[in-house]
Design a protein around this motif. Structure first.
Motif, PDB file in Angstrom:
ATOM      1  N   UNK A   1      73.294  33.330   2.759  1.00  0.00           N
ATOM      2  CA  UNK A   1      74.180  34.109   3.629  1.00  0.00           C
ATOM      3  C   UNK A   1      75.652  33.816   3.358  1.00  0.00           C
ATOM      4  N   UNK A   2      75.947  32.875   2.445  1.00  0.00           N
ATOM      5  CA  UNK A   2      77.331  32.546   2.119  1.00  0.00           C
ATOM      6  C   UNK A   2      77.876  33.586   1.149  1.00  0.00           C
ATOM      7  N   UNK A   3      78.944  34.255   1.543  1.00  0.00           N
ATOM      8  CA  UNK A   3      79.515  35.294   0.695  1.00  0.00           C
ATOM      9  C   UNK A   3      80.678  34.826  -0.153  1.00  0.00           C
ATOM     10  N   UNK A   4      81.282  33.704   0.226  1.00  0.00           N
ATOM     11  CA  UNK A   4      82.449  33.185  -0.480  1.00  0.00           C
ATOM     12  C   UNK A   4      82.366  31.664  -0.488  1.00  0.00           C
ATOM     13  N   UNK A   5      82.573  31.060  -1.653  1.00  0.00           N
ATOM     14  CA  UNK A   5      82.589  29.603  -1.765  1.00  0.00           C
ATOM     15  C   UNK A   5      83.891  29.190  -2.455  1.00  0.00           C
TER      16      UNK A   5
ATOM     17  N   UNK B   1      92.449  26.198   0.833  1.00  0.00           N
ATOM     18  CA  UNK B   1      91.175  26.900   0.742  1.00  0.00           C
ATOM     19  C   UNK B   1      90.757  27.461   2.098  1.00  0.00           C
ATOM     20  N   UNK B   2      90.981  26.705   3.159  1.00  0.00           N
ATOM     21  CA  UNK B   2      90.680  27.210   4.505  1.00  0.00           C
ATOM     22  C   UNK B   2      91.537  28.436   4.807  1.00  0.00           C
ATOM     23  N   UNK B   3      92.812  28.369   4.452  1.00  0.00           N
ATOM     24  CA  UNK B   3      93.705  29.497   4.706  1.00  0.00           C
ATOM     25  C   UNK B   3      93.276  30.733   3.915  1.00  0.00           C
ATOM     26  N   UNK B   4      92.896  30.541   2.658  1.00  0.00           N
ATOM     27  CA  UNK B   4      92.430  31.659   1.839  1.00  0.00           C
ATOM     28  C   UNK B   4      91.124  32.241   2.370  1.00  0.00           C
ATOM     29  N   UNK B   5      90.214  31.356   2.781  1.00  0.00           N
ATOM     30  CA  UNK B   5      88.938  31.830   3.323  1.00  0.00           C
ATOM     31  C   UNK B   5      89.159  32.628   4.605  1.00  0.00           C
ATOM     32  N   UNK B   6      90.070  32.155   5.454  1.00  0.00           N
ATOM     33  CA  UNK B   6      90.374  32.867   6.693  1.00  0.00           C
ATOM     34  C   UNK B   6      90.895  34.266   6.389  1.00  0.00           C
ATOM     35  N   UNK B   7      91.777  34.350   5.409  1.00  0.00           N
ATOM     36  CA  UNK B   7      92.320  35.661   5.040  1.00  0.00           C
ATOM     37  C   UNK B   7      91.219  36.613   4.593  1.00  0.00           C
ATOM     38  N   UNK B   8      90.321  36.126   3.752  1.00  0.00           N
ATOM     39  CA  UNK B   8      89.237  36.972   3.246  1.00  0.00           C
ATOM     40  C   UNK B   8      88.302  37.423   4.362  1.00  0.00           C
ATOM     41  N   UNK B   9      88.052  36.558   5.332  1.00  0.00           N
ATOM     42  CA  UNK B   9      87.155  36.928   6.427  1.00  0.00           C
ATOM     43  C   UNK B   9      87.705  38.102   7.226  1.00  0.00           C
ATOM     44  N   UNK B  10      89.025  38.212   7.300  1.00  0.00           N
ATOM     45  CA  UNK B  10      89.606  39.296   8.089  1.00  0.00           C
ATOM     46  C   UNK B  10      89.773  40.593   7.305  1.00  0.00           C
ATOM     47  N   UNK B  11      89.793  40.526   5.992  1.00  0.00           N
ATOM     48  CA  UNK B  11      90.059  41.748   5.227  1.00  0.00           C
ATOM     49  C   UNK B  11      88.848  42.266   4.464  1.00  0.00           C
TER      50      UNK B  11
ATOM     51  N   UNK C   1      85.160  43.517   4.643  1.00  0.00           N
ATOM     52  CA  UNK C   1      84.031  43.918   5.489  1.00  0.00           C
ATOM     53  C   UNK C   1      82.724  43.326   4.956  1.00  0.00           C
ATOM     54  N   UNK C   2      81.926  42.828   5.872  1.00  0.00           N
ATOM     55  CA  UNK C   2      80.631  42.292   5.484  1.00  0.00           C
ATOM     56  C   UNK C   2      80.622  40.820   5.132  1.00  0.00           C
ATOM     57  N   UNK C   3      81.797  40.209   4.981  1.00  0.00           N
ATOM     58  CA  UNK C   3      81.843  38.775   4.710  1.00  0.00           C
ATOM     59  C   UNK C   3      81.660  38.024   6.029  1.00  0.00           C
TER      60      UNK C   3
ATOM     61  N   UNK D   1      82.503  36.419  20.227  1.00  0.00           N
ATOM     62  CA  UNK D   1      83.346  37.328  21.011  1.00  0.00           C
ATOM     63  C   UNK D   1      84.228  38.229  20.140  1.00  0.00           C
ATOM     64  N   UNK D   2      84.197  37.994  18.836  1.00  0.00           N
ATOM     65  CA  UNK D   2      85.049  38.799  17.951  1.00  0.00           C
ATOM     66  C   UNK D   2      84.226  39.631  16.975  1.00  0.00           C
ATOM     67  N   UNK D   3      83.085  40.078  17.429  1.00  0.00           N
ATOM     68  CA  UNK D   3      82.339  41.046  16.649  1.00  0.00           C
ATOM     69  C   UNK D   3      81.238  40.479  15.797  1.00  0.00           C
ATOM     70  N   UNK D   4      80.136  40.085  16.424  1.00  0.00           N
ATOM     71  CA  UNK D   4      78.949  39.723  15.677  1.00  0.00           C
ATOM     72  C   UNK D   4      78.968  38.382  15.006  1.00  0.00           C
ATOM     73  N   UNK D   5      79.850  37.496  15.438  1.00  0.00           N
ATOM     74  CA  UNK D   5      79.898  36.176  14.838  1.00  0.00           C
ATOM     75  C   UNK D   5      78.872  35.233  15.437  1.00  0.00           C
ATOM     76  N   UNK D   6      79.096  33.930  15.280  1.00  0.00           N
ATOM     77  CA  UNK D   6      78.159  32.920  15.742  1.00  0.00           C
ATOM     78  C   UNK D   6      78.920  31.803  16.441  1.00  0.00           C
TER      79      UNK D   6
END
Length: 346
Positions: free
Chosen positions: A73-77, A120-130, A132-134, A175-180
């Motif tokens: 289920x990991x889309x980005x490493x 890396x955390x900052x880059x991952x955060x950016x990708x999660x918001x832009x 879809x499906x990640x 609370x922000x759309x289908x997360x965990x």
């Protein structure tokens, strides 16, 4: 970076090898003098038998298991490191993804020196918001500093280097759309840089054709001496103090907090030597936040790219943050770059 909404951090893990080299052992072996060992303040440094990417796999397994996330289920490493990973012209993040079974992940390497984990955390955060499906991004770090190429006790000023790896899963919240659900909540991550300080780790050295072509060891003291000899201390002190103040204020402001807000329980310094933290970090961080200053790393040393993630792992493992209680985790790296991650208990 102002997050459109908070993100979850799950399974933050710190993997350390079982072998340790104590400060007393290092002094007795002539690896460091007693005065320097005292200024560093490390009780011991972990020493690895595994290669860094192998350690990253161990940390990644712990993080995914603790988070309850299937590797598929990991889309980005994102994998960050500062020192040699064991092979030339090779991709460590692809090795980590393959060994974890994260076959659907896009593996990327982050080489922002000691600030790599925070970057890396900052880059991952950016990708999660832009993207879809990640849904899940895995961030790993791993470094080892063995002889003969690196002097972990005396190769740098004010820092001892320990071997180890970290990992964490970054994801959306329910609370922000289908997360965990999460272990920690990331509210803001902010970075500032002072590129004029890059020479501190280059000095007067010419560009070389290959790693360590100028000498058998990484010699950070040599490059810093050259920088300081040309009046660099004043430039570094000024830029470091200003950048640290800016990144702290900006991170708190982007999360809608002020330095006087009572929920900010802790501010966490990088895992640098005790004297370095006392001189460069403790005064501005205490002044700016009023929060309790944590000085982690006495039993780990500086973990290369992994300082920030290691501190997140320890905050969670020790249950130091309740819901709505905040900690500001500070990271720094050569170049120079400073980052702050503002987290709370979930």
């Amino acid at each position: 970076m102002r997050l459109p909404s908070p993100l979850g951090i799950s399974g933050p893990s710190l993997w350390l090898p079982p072998e340790r080299q104590s400060g007393a052992e290092a002094v007795a072996s002539g690896l460091v003098d007693a005065e320097t060992a005292g200024e560093l303040g490390y009780s011991a440094l972990p020493v690895a038998a595994l290669a860094p990417p192998e350690m990253a796999v161990e940390a990644g397994r712990e993080a995914l298991s603790a988070a309850g996330v299937d590797p598929a289920a990991v889309g980005l490493l994102l994998h960050a490191w500062i020192h040699y990973q064991g092979h030339d012209l090779w991709s460590p993040p692809h090795f980590v993804a393959d060994r974890l079974g994260a076959d659907g992940a896009v593996p990327l390497g982050v080489q922002q020196v000691c600030n790599g984990g925070a970057a890396a955390v900052e880059l991952a955060a950016s990708r999660l918001f832009v993207e879809p499906g990640l849904e899940h991004a895995l961030v790993t770090t791993a470094d080892a500093f063995p002889d003969p190429g690196f002097d972990r006790w005396s190769g740098d000023y004010g820092i001892g280097y320990g071997d180890g790896a970290t990992a964490l899963v970054l994801h959306h919240l329910p609370e922000n759309g289908g997360g965990r659900p999460a272990d920690l909540v990331l509210h803001a991550v902010t970075t500032v840089a002072a590129p004029r300080l890059e020479r501190m780790h280059r000095g007067d050295d010419p560009f070389g054709p290959a790693a360590r072509s100028l000498g058998p060891k990484v010699d950070i003291r040599r490059t810093k001496k050259a920088f300081l000899r040309d009046g660099g201390m004043e430039a570094f002190t000024e830029a470091s103090g200003a950048s640290l103040r800016t990144v702290v204020r900006r991170c708190l402001a982007e999360a809608g907090l002020s330095a006087a807000d009572k929920p900010l329980r802790y501010v966490v310094a990088p895992r640098l030597g005790r004297k370095t933290v006392d001189l460069a970090y403790a005064p501005p961080l205490s002044e700016l936040t009023g929060a309790e200053l944590l000085r982690p790393g006495a039993d780990t040393g500086h973990l290369g790219a992994g300082d920030a993630a290691a501190s997140l792992a320890e905050l969670h493992a020790r249950r130091m943050l309740g819901p709505g209680e905040y900690a500001l985790v500070v990271s720094a790296g050569a170049g120079f770059t400073w980052s702050c991650l503002l987290v709370s208990g979930a």
